[in-house]
Scaffold this motif. Structure first.
Motif, PDB file in Angstrom:
ATOM      1  N   LEU A 117       0.619   3.256  -2.152  1.00 56.91           N
ATOM      2  CA  LEU A 117      -0.142   4.492  -1.948  1.00 56.91           C
ATOM      3  C   LEU A 117      -1.593   4.202  -1.593  1.00 56.91           C
ATOM      4  CD1 LEU A 117       1.254   6.820  -4.756  1.00 56.91           C
ATOM      5  CD2 LEU A 117       1.686   6.938  -2.293  1.00 56.91           C
ATOM      6  N   ILE A 120      -1.707   3.303   2.066  1.00 58.33           N
ATOM      7  CA  ILE A 120      -1.565   4.518   2.877  1.00 58.33           C
ATOM      8  C   ILE A 120      -2.897   5.260   2.929  1.00 58.33           C
ATOM      9  CG2 ILE A 120      -0.481   6.806   2.946  1.00 58.33           C
ATOM     10  CD1 ILE A 120       2.087   5.464   1.899  1.00 58.33           C
ATOM     11  N   TYR A 121      -3.559   5.358   1.794  1.00 61.19           N
ATOM     12  CA  TYR A 121      -4.848   6.051   1.736  1.00 61.19           C
ATOM     13  C   TYR A 121      -5.922   5.290   2.513  1.00 61.19           C
ATOM     14  CZ  TYR A 121      -9.150   8.035  -0.088  1.00 61.19           C
ATOM     15  OH  TYR A 121     -10.387   8.600  -0.195  1.00 61.19           O
ATOM     16  N   TRP A 125      -3.558   7.218   6.659  1.00 61.05           N
ATOM     17  CA  TRP A 125      -2.303   7.844   7.043  1.00 61.05           C
ATOM     18  C   TRP A 125      -2.082   9.106   6.227  1.00 61.05           C
ATOM     19  CZ3 TRP A 125       0.870   2.768   6.219  1.00 61.05           C
ATOM     20  CH2 TRP A 125       0.577   1.874   7.231  1.00 61.05           C
ATOM     21  N   THR A 126      -1.377  10.045   6.811  1.00 60.96           N
ATOM     22  CA  THR A 126      -0.924  11.188   6.027  1.00 60.96           C
ATOM     23  C   THR A 126       0.426  10.826   5.438  1.00 60.96           C
ATOM     24  OG1 THR A 126       0.105  12.195   7.968  1.00 60.96           O
ATOM     25  CG2 THR A 126      -2.137  12.890   7.428  1.00 60.96           C
ATOM     26  N   PHE A 127       0.709  11.358   4.289  1.00 59.80           N
ATOM     27  CA  PHE A 127       1.965  11.047   3.605  1.00 59.80           C
ATOM     28  C   PHE A 127       3.046  11.941   4.182  1.00 59.80           C
ATOM     29  CE2 PHE A 127       4.931  10.884   0.012  1.00 59.80           C
ATOM     30  CZ  PHE A 127       4.977   9.528  -0.174  1.00 59.80           C
ATOM     31  N   GLU A 131       6.760   7.761   5.541  1.00 59.76           N
ATOM     32  CA  GLU A 131       6.140   7.121   4.384  1.00 59.76           C
ATOM     33  C   GLU A 131       6.912   7.434   3.105  1.00 59.76           C
ATOM     34  OE1 GLU A 131       3.259   7.401   7.594  1.00 59.76           O
ATOM     35  OE2 GLU A 131       4.426   8.938   6.615  1.00 59.76           O
TER      36      GLU A 131
END
Length: 159
Positions: A117, A120-121, A125-127, A131
């Motif tokens: 996570l 990703i942050y 990126w958007t979750f 993802e």
């Protein structure tokens, strides 16, 4: 588009098209809020003008299907991550009976989830759906890894 009844000049149906400014690259959860805004607008128009006969009006778009699919995928992935983590912890308690192994397993799973996570942050990126599925698979493999590691530890202790 539309069709008018020739005998009494009543409207049989009327179709209108609007172009929205909804950005398709935005998070589906944000676009779900925009869908609800459109629904509220349609409901408001129905309530404001009941005498016009627009009670059967509805709004639709092919993009809303994608929004709903992605929000369901992300929500389901979150539930599956929580469920698989809880089940793994229960299995460790039932099959090993060791509290400290439970703590190790718990922190291993949480560290794996938080690491992914945070990447990703950090990458901005958007979750989304991809993802969510990736995180579900990753949690599954991390649970599998730690359970085998705990089993090996317990078996090594018996020798």
């Amino acid at each position: 588009k539309g069709k008018v009844n020739a005998s009494d000049s009543s409207i049989l149906f009327l179709a209108m098209a609007f172009q929205s400014t909804t950005y398709m690259g935005e998070s589906s959860f944000d676009n779900l809020a925009k869908y609800r805004e459109w629904e509220d607008f349609v409901d408001e128009m129905k309530a404001k003008y009941p005498h016009v006969g627009i009670d059967s009006v509805y709004q639709t778009s092919d993009y809303w299907v994608t929004v709903f699919r992605e929000t369901v995928a992300v929500s389901s992935a979150i539930y599956s991550i929580v469920l698989s983590s809880v089940l793994c912890l229960c299995w460790v308690v039932v099959f090993t009976g060791h509290f400290w192994l439970l703590v190790v397993v718990f922190f291993s799973i949480v560290a794996t989830i938080l690491t992914v996570l945070s990447f990703i942050y950090c990458f901005g990126w958007t979750f989304g759906g991809v993802e969510a599925i990736t995180l579900s698979v990753l949690v599954g493999t991390s649970v599998d890894y730690i359970v085998h590691l705990v089993e090996s530890y317990v078996l090594a202790g018996e020798e």
